[in-house]
Motif scaffolding. Sequence first.
Motif, mmCIF file in Angstrom:
data_model
loop_
_atom_site.group_PDB
_atom_site.id
_atom_site.type_symbol
_atom_site.label_atom_id
_atom_site.label_comp_id
_atom_site.label_asym_id
_atom_site.label_seq_id
_atom_site.Cartn_x
_atom_site.Cartn_y
_atom_site.Cartn_z
ATOM 1 N N ILE A 326 0.847 -1.206 0.000
ATOM 2 C CA ILE A 326 0.000 0.000 0.000
ATOM 3 C C ILE A 326 0.882 1.257 0.000
ATOM 4 O O ILE A 326 0.619 2.223 -0.721
ATOM 5 C CB ILE A 326 -0.954 -0.011 1.204
ATOM 6 C CG1 ILE A 326 -1.972 -1.159 1.058
ATOM 7 C CG2 ILE A 326 -1.670 1.319 1.343
ATOM 8 C CD1 ILE A 326 -2.839 -1.364 2.270
ATOM 9 N N SER A 330 1.174 4.125 -2.918
ATOM 10 C CA SER A 330 0.678 5.458 -2.564
ATOM 11 C C SER A 330 1.752 6.531 -2.598
ATOM 12 O O SER A 330 1.478 7.690 -2.922
ATOM 13 C CB SER A 330 0.053 5.424 -1.162
ATOM 14 O OG SER A 330 -0.955 4.436 -1.071
ATOM 15 N N ALA A 409 0.955 -5.873 -2.363
ATOM 16 C CA ALA A 409 -0.235 -5.962 -1.519
ATOM 17 C C ALA A 409 -0.982 -7.272 -1.746
ATOM 18 O O ALA A 409 -1.477 -7.891 -0.794
ATOM 19 C CB ALA A 409 -1.152 -4.771 -1.801
#
Length: 457
Positions: A326, A330, A409
């Motif tokens: 994640i 991001s 992920a």
Amino acid sequence: MQDSITTPPATTMDENRLGRAFHAVQGAAFLNGVGTRCGQLAVAWWSLDQTGSAATFAAFVAAGSGAEILARGLLGWLGDTYRPDRLIAACYLISTLLIAGLTGLYAGDLYHPAALAVGLAVIGVCNGVREPLQTTVVRSLVPVPLVETAMRRRGSVMALASVLGPIVASVLLGFVGTGATLAINTAAVAGSFLLMTGASATADAPDDAPGAERTKQPPLSTWYRSTLDGWQAIYRIRSEFQLAMLALAVNLALFPVFAVLLPALTRRSFPDDTWLIGVAEAAFGVGLLLGSTGPVARRTRGRTTRFTTVMAGFTITGLSILAGGIAAASITDHPVVLAAALAVSFLIGGVGLIMITVTNSTVRVLATPAGMRNRVTASVAFLSGLAIPIGNLLGGFLAEHLGEGPGMAVLGAAILAATAVGAFSPDLRTVLTLPDDGIPDAYARLYPHAFPQEEAL
């Protein structure tokens, strides 16, 4: 129910009671771990300098890792037939001679791809034989009540080697060059051989050492029958087979993260910040070290059941990779921020992984009958090791089709899914909640059909 060998928390006294032979074995493993990393990086530099082809070097790596994985599955019977300390010393000696040969080739400016591939493959076989032995030999080097303490100490040593190995290798390569780095690799593994020779001289032969009756049979018959017995045993010990499948799921995620996804992410998004990979790897190694020592070790040793510790370890490892993925998806413009996020998540993941490996290794070496101990350990290592080449291919597929962060992920979520399935296994719960005095030779009682040769005695 307490889930630990009934000993007080590890202390200096416990460390002393582990004995000189145990510490010699761990010292040998440390020298070999750091030296091997130096040799791997030196061979990479040598190959790339001669060919400029990363694919060629990858082929050399595949030869070594493939031979190691096969040796785990096909040669585990050696440790159940011959003295493990002497086998470990023999593996170090062969590796020393081969690395010295590679060093000589470099010194003579003789780059022979075939010789390099064969040398790395034989070293891989030595590693595949030696690694399970260094776990199972613990049972014969320390008293039963100290096996868990010994496994934690072994975990600490391997974690320290994993942290220092890349640092020492990169420093040596930068300051003294490829040839000297290979020479230092040779000296380090030779030191491992000398330490193991001393350990063999000071250690008594195990009281439960396997009989030598198999050595009287023809070698091919011995290999075939013993290997088949080992594979049948690991399949019939349902808890170990299930743990091997869970370990396979973890390896399927961990290896592509460090070998494929992180390098690919760095090359694509942060080509000038290759230090990011080192930060992530070092953080994971520090997590391994923290998980095997200090407050974390004391907490998992004395206040939880083994079942809870193992399931928590798998969960923590899965969540750490999920969180890292994640973060990677991001944070696309700030390498320092990403490095900090990955360092935190992977450090926690290292703690989770050591919770799994120490607990499972302790149970395995105590619960398995002596005559099958190394084959069971080697078979588990083989099954879980199959995930390495598969995982690397999977990592490339995920990076190409989903991106590095989402792919990471997905791998973390896969570990969590496997953990959820394992949490409902009655076999795992039965074995991992046994009382301390019920663990030694527990597999012979719980799964007698897995050891027909034991029943015949």
